[in-house]
Design a protein around this motif. Structure first.
Motif, mmCIF file in Angstrom:
data_model
loop_
_atom_site.group_PDB
_atom_site.id
_atom_site.type_symbol
_atom_site.label_atom_id
_atom_site.label_comp_id
_atom_site.label_asym_id
_atom_site.label_seq_id
_atom_site.Cartn_x
_atom_site.Cartn_y
_atom_site.Cartn_z
ATOM 1 N N ALA A 1 45.960 18.518 -45.035
ATOM 2 C CA ALA A 1 44.646 18.426 -44.403
ATOM 3 C C ALA A 1 44.718 17.738 -43.043
ATOM 4 O O ALA A 1 43.805 17.867 -42.231
ATOM 5 C CB ALA A 1 43.667 17.690 -45.311
ATOM 6 N N GLU A 2 45.775 16.969 -42.775
ATOM 7 C CA GLU A 2 45.898 16.334 -41.462
ATOM 8 C C GLU A 2 46.388 17.316 -40.409
ATOM 9 O O GLU A 2 46.190 17.113 -39.218
ATOM 10 C CB GLU A 2 46.856 15.135 -41.519
ATOM 11 C CG GLU A 2 46.263 13.905 -42.184
ATOM 12 C CD GLU A 2 44.963 13.426 -41.544
ATOM 13 O OE1 GLU A 2 44.675 13.796 -40.386
ATOM 14 O OE2 GLU A 2 44.226 12.701 -42.222
ATOM 15 N N GLU B 1 34.421 5.522 -53.995
ATOM 16 C CA GLU B 1 34.884 6.902 -54.084
ATOM 17 C C GLU B 1 35.448 7.461 -52.780
ATOM 18 O O GLU B 1 36.446 8.179 -52.782
ATOM 19 C CB GLU B 1 33.732 7.771 -54.543
ATOM 20 C CG GLU B 1 34.175 9.136 -54.989
ATOM 21 C CD GLU B 1 33.031 10.104 -54.891
ATOM 22 O OE1 GLU B 1 32.180 10.064 -55.780
ATOM 23 O OE2 GLU B 1 32.992 10.853 -53.900
ATOM 24 N N SER B 2 34.835 7.089 -51.665
ATOM 25 C CA SER B 2 35.275 7.727 -50.426
ATOM 26 C C SER B 2 36.502 7.062 -49.816
ATOM 27 O O SER B 2 37.002 7.518 -48.805
ATOM 28 C CB SER B 2 34.129 7.757 -49.421
ATOM 29 O OG SER B 2 33.734 6.457 -49.119
ATOM 30 N N ARG C 1 50.713 11.885 -49.896
ATOM 31 C CA ARG C 1 50.169 10.906 -48.968
ATOM 32 C C ARG C 1 49.708 9.728 -49.806
ATOM 33 O O ARG C 1 48.781 9.844 -50.598
ATOM 34 C CB ARG C 1 48.995 11.485 -48.196
ATOM 35 C CG ARG C 1 48.428 10.479 -47.231
ATOM 36 C CD ARG C 1 47.386 11.073 -46.365
ATOM 37 N NE ARG C 1 46.889 10.121 -45.413
ATOM 38 C CZ ARG C 1 45.977 10.405 -44.506
ATOM 39 N NH1 ARG C 1 45.492 11.614 -44.440
ATOM 40 N NH2 ARG C 1 45.562 9.494 -43.668
ATOM 41 N N LYS D 1 42.353 6.991 -53.214
ATOM 42 C CA LYS D 1 42.978 8.299 -53.397
ATOM 43 C C LYS D 1 42.491 8.900 -54.714
ATOM 44 O O LYS D 1 42.255 10.093 -54.808
ATOM 45 C CB LYS D 1 44.498 8.152 -53.386
ATOM 46 C CG LYS D 1 45.197 9.489 -53.392
ATOM 47 C CD LYS D 1 46.665 9.371 -53.103
ATOM 48 C CE LYS D 1 47.330 10.714 -53.340
ATOM 49 N NZ LYS D 1 48.787 10.606 -53.322
ATOM 50 N N TYR D 2 42.322 8.032 -55.699
ATOM 51 C CA TYR D 2 41.765 8.476 -56.971
ATOM 52 C C TYR D 2 41.261 7.246 -57.707
ATOM 53 O O TYR D 2 41.671 6.121 -57.388
ATOM 54 C CB TYR D 2 42.833 9.204 -57.801
ATOM 55 C CG TYR D 2 42.248 10.046 -58.922
ATOM 56 C CD1 TYR D 2 41.349 11.057 -58.644
ATOM 57 C CD2 TYR D 2 42.597 9.822 -60.243
ATOM 58 C CE1 TYR D 2 40.802 11.826 -59.661
ATOM 59 C CE2 TYR D 2 42.057 10.593 -61.268
ATOM 60 C CZ TYR D 2 41.158 11.595 -60.963
ATOM 61 O OH TYR D 2 40.618 12.354 -61.966
ATOM 62 N N SER D 3 40.365 7.444 -58.674
ATOM 63 C CA SER D 3 39.912 6.294 -59.454
ATOM 64 C C SER D 3 39.718 6.686 -60.907
ATOM 65 O O SER D 3 39.490 7.851 -61.220
ATOM 66 C CB SER D 3 38.612 5.731 -58.875
ATOM 67 O OG SER D 3 37.610 6.714 -58.885
ATOM 68 N N TYR D 4 39.860 5.689 -61.758
ATOM 69 C CA TYR D 4 39.675 5.897 -63.191
ATOM 70 C C TYR D 4 38.696 4.861 -63.718
ATOM 71 O O TYR D 4 38.741 3.698 -63.316
ATOM 72 C CB TYR D 4 40.990 5.682 -63.951
ATOM 73 C CG TYR D 4 42.087 6.660 -63.619
ATOM 74 C CD1 TYR D 4 42.236 7.832 -64.351
ATOM 75 C CD2 TYR D 4 42.984 6.400 -62.592
ATOM 76 C CE1 TYR D 4 43.254 8.724 -64.065
ATOM 77 C CE2 TYR D 4 44.007 7.287 -62.293
ATOM 78 C CZ TYR D 4 44.140 8.453 -63.038
ATOM 79 O OH TYR D 4 45.141 9.334 -62.751
ATOM 80 N N ASP E 1 50.450 15.480 -45.806
ATOM 81 C CA ASP E 1 49.065 15.827 -46.130
ATOM 82 C C ASP E 1 48.651 17.068 -45.340
ATOM 83 O O ASP E 1 48.419 16.984 -44.136
ATOM 84 C CB ASP E 1 48.149 14.647 -45.781
ATOM 85 C CG ASP E 1 46.689 14.945 -46.085
ATOM 86 O OD1 ASP E 1 46.386 16.062 -46.541
ATOM 87 O OD2 ASP E 1 45.856 14.044 -45.865
ATOM 88 N N VAL F 1 50.168 8.784 -58.685
ATOM 89 C CA VAL F 1 49.271 9.276 -57.635
ATOM 90 C C VAL F 1 49.330 8.356 -56.408
ATOM 91 O O VAL F 1 49.414 8.811 -55.271
ATOM 92 C CB VAL F 1 47.822 9.399 -58.162
ATOM 93 C CG1 VAL F 1 46.840 9.650 -57.022
ATOM 94 C CG2 VAL F 1 47.725 10.514 -59.192
#
Lengths: 168, 538
Positions: free
Chosen positions: B304-305, B120-121, B150, B124-127, B302, B145
């Motif tokens: 957040a950067e 998870e960490s 980013r 970028k995403y998981s299914y 991004d 995605v």
């Protein structure tokens, strides 16, 4: 250290809560409380997070949360523009002698007694955190057996700033 | 049709031609459908290599994310380091893992691992696919995605019963419909105008380019912009090659292991344009210095950067390619000639002295000679360790690419990544440069190279030590070396002959030129061992 309340609207996917709480723990952000529940649109969950940190951390929290793929929206619920409520269930030891005084204290705070047994009673209280804290302080003369608090849920006042997640 | 057939059809719809992986029971239905398709599946020799190979593949292909597919449990957990490496470098990957039967999940059954939870960490995403009918939407979203905003790895975990489930028909969505994911790629015009007006006032501007520029394929635009206004450029490790390393406006890599004159340029500029870079600890160890007494403009896709490591004066969220399009149409007058002269002077004065070594191969000189002899558009893949530091400081990149892992620094990256790069574009020369430590982490891939006839060229700097750690212990632990001795190394000549790969050993500088000629001459796999001074430091 500052304290901020954020409201999040997130896609109601199976992993969304762990994604959000995981983000806070791995980046070392402090969560004071987190509450979650469905919105009028069952695909969207509203989460209220109370967290603290310095300005830079709080700014990063907002940006990092916004970046999560499941998150539709994150906004700060500023105290002066918002209402916050928390629910507390308090089980207090009460014998025949102390019961009367507890009941009157409860009614002064407009709380409810929702269970009574021979040895104790459960008080249900809803309100801002200050009110709950004040009530708990008054209860220090009694023996609190169990305490369950939900953490706050919040909404912005008025109708100007409502976020409507775009419908599919 | 089965769910697995649908998965393969989705890959075909996305234009996937090659995948990397390692099968097992839980992913067997998928590999059965792959067999019956036109997709070429490369069997790596350990799962981590599948992710690195997919990374090398997409970094050269640039159009679509790299794809890897492995089985459940240990297959999936072995992939993790590769996923984390891609995440740290923002490389778009689609990582498919098999999973145990849906009804058995959570029961700790054989080869079960909660891989979406574990990763998870750093995805970028998981299914986790629970319904076979979700497969087309999930794949469509996953590719979108991974490869927008980013970029980064996306994990798709598919239980075996979902792969086996019957499906009537296949409908691939034409577009994604995600109400929560909408990255900003176009820059805000107000901010763009501010950038131009700062540049107009500037006396000593500097472009500081990171890997994000390469990820958005904006290197040419950056070069055009820099050349148009005569603005000098420095880069981070991940940004090496944004403009040719011998371009007169390029002043080297920044950071602890970078060029002194590049760091000097950062310190003395008055307008610093950071683009596609994180201001990370290895590049800038004192972030407050890059904002002091200067206007810092931070361009990144991004948000957040921006402001995470250093607070910019002008934040500008967007994809570098779009931003440079907008910047290039603006005209202004300014003359930075004096500043360029100052920087030229620094470059001249602070250039490292050539070292002569008779008994060993001098790695920096070797890298300059090698990269000079490589084709203009070749791909140079550096591993991790002293070899990476030497490579960054000395590699010459013209139209080619420099690939390495800057964020995670994962040893063993270069050989699988080089395999992926070669498969993505067979016309390009691909050279992996590693140390004797990192080589042994991916040595098993020599079999993949041999089996798939991948003409990947490999250089091993052999100093008999984990050199960068030895050097660290030398300076920080009074020369007490602990667990860095590699004296059990295999004889590489025998090893390469076991794999039928031609081999050459270079003992000292006088042999270098002939050896490089031989090594690069044909489009064939080759292993070159360079004997390096065991005590050499970066």
């Amino acid at each position: 250290m500052k304290r901020k309340v954020f409201q999040l609207l997130v896609e109601n996917t199976s992993g969304v809560l762990s994604r959000i709480s995981g983000l806070f723990s791995r980046r070392g952000y402090n969560i004071e409380s987190i509450t979650a529940g469905e919105t009028a649109d069952p695909k969207i969950t509203r989460i209220t997070i109370v967290c603290n940190g310095d300005d830079e951390i709080l700014d990063q929290i907002e940006k990092q949360v916004a970046k999560l793929v499941d998150v539709c929206d994150i906004k700060e619920l500023k105290p002066e523009q918002s209402v916050y409520r928390e629910l507390a269930l308090i089980k207090v030891r009460a014998d025949a002698k102390s019961r009367e005084s507890l009941i009157s204290l409860t009614s002064v705070f407009r709380a409810n007694i929702i269970d009574v047994s021979a040895e104790g009673l459960i008080i249900e209280m809803t309100g801002g955190q200050d009110k709950i804290e004040a009530f708990l302080r008054l209860l220090s003369d009694y023996e609190i057996l169990e305490l369950a608090r939900t953490g706050i849920a919040g909404l912005r006042r008025g109708t100007d700033d409502i976020v409507y997640p775009k419908v599919d | 049709m089965t769910g697995a057939d649908i998965m393969v059809k989705c890959l075909e719809k996305e234009g996937v031609k090659d995948i990397f992986g390692y099968p097992g029971v839980a992913i067997a239905p998928f590999y059965e459908s792959v067999r019956a398709s036109k997709i070429n599946a490369v069997l790596v020799r350990t799962e981590q290599s599948a992710a690195h190979a997919a990374s090398g593949y997409t970094r050269i292909n640039k159009e679509i994310p790299g794809v890897c597919a492995v089985t459940s449990g240990p297959g999936a957990t072995n992939l993790i380091t590769g996923i984390a490496t891609a995440f740290a470098d923002s490389i778009p990957l689609i990582c498919i893992t098999g999973q145990v039967k849906s009804e058995l999940m959570g029961g700790d059954v054989f080869q079960e691992a909660d891989i979406t939870g574990a990763c998870e960490s750093f995805v970028k995403y998981s299914y986790l696919i629970r319904d076979v009918d979700d497969i087309p939407r999930v794949f469509k979203e996953a590719f979108h995605v991974a490869n927008t905003g980013r970029k980064g790895p996306v994990l798709i975990d598919v239980p075996i019963d979902i792969q086996q489930a019957d499906v009537r028909r296949f409908n691939y969505p034409d577009e994604v419909n995600m109400r929560t994911y909408k990255p900003t790629v176009k820059g805000n015009m107000v901010q763009i105008n501010k950038v131009i007006s700062e540049l107009e006032k500037a006396k000593r501007p500097l472009i500081y380019a990171g890997g994000g520029v390469l990820l958005s394929d904006a290197g040419d635009k950056l070069e055009e912009f820099a050349a148009k206004h005569n603005i000098p450029v420095v880069s981070t490790m991940m940004g090496i090659g944004v403009i040719p390393t011998e371009h007169p406006l390029y002043f080297g890599m920044v950071g602890n292991n970078g060029k002194a004159y590049a760091n000097r340029a950062v310190a003395e500029c008055d307008v610093l344009i950071v683009v596609g870079a994180r201001v990370a600890d290895r590049a800038v160890n004192q972030p407050d210095l890059i904002t002091k007494d200067k206007v810092m403009i931070h361009i990144d896709v991004d948000p957040a950067e921006i402001g995470k490591n250093a607070g910019p004066s002008i934040p500008l969220v967007g994809d570098a390619s779009y931003i440079f399009d907008d910047l290039l149409v603006k005209d202004y007058e300014a003359d930075y000639g004096e500043w360029i002269e100052i920087l030229d002077g620094y470059r001249e004065r602070l250039r490292e002295k050539e070292k002569e070594s008779k008994d060993y191969v001098d790695a920096p000189a070797f890298i300059r000679a090698l990269s000079k002899s490589m084709k203009d558009d070749s791909v140079y893949v550096a591993d991790v360790g002293q070899n990476q530091m030497w490579s960054c400081a000395n590699v010459i990149i013209r139209d080619g690419r420099f690939l390495t892992t800057g964020g995670m620094g994962t040893m063993g990256y270069s050989i699988p990544a080089a395999m992926g790069a070669k498969l993505a574009d067979k016309s390009r020369q691909v050279v992996a440069v590693c140390g004797d430590g990192s080589f042994q982490m991916s040595m098993c891939e020599l079999a993949t190279i041999r089996q798939n006839k991948l003409p990947v060229k490999i250089i091993v700097f052999n100093n008999g030590y984990l050199g960068l750690v030895r050097q660290f212990q030398h300076f920080n632990y009074a020369g007490n070396y602990s667990v860095v001795d590699l004296s059990g190394n295999p004889d590489l000549e025998k090893l390469s002959s076991a794999y039928d790969i031609p081999f050459i050993r270079v003992h000292n500088n006088t042999e270098v030129d002939d050896a490089i000629k031989k090594f690069l001459k044909n489009d064939e796999a080759y292993l070159m061992e360079c004997i390096i001074d065991p005590m050499a430091v970066v």
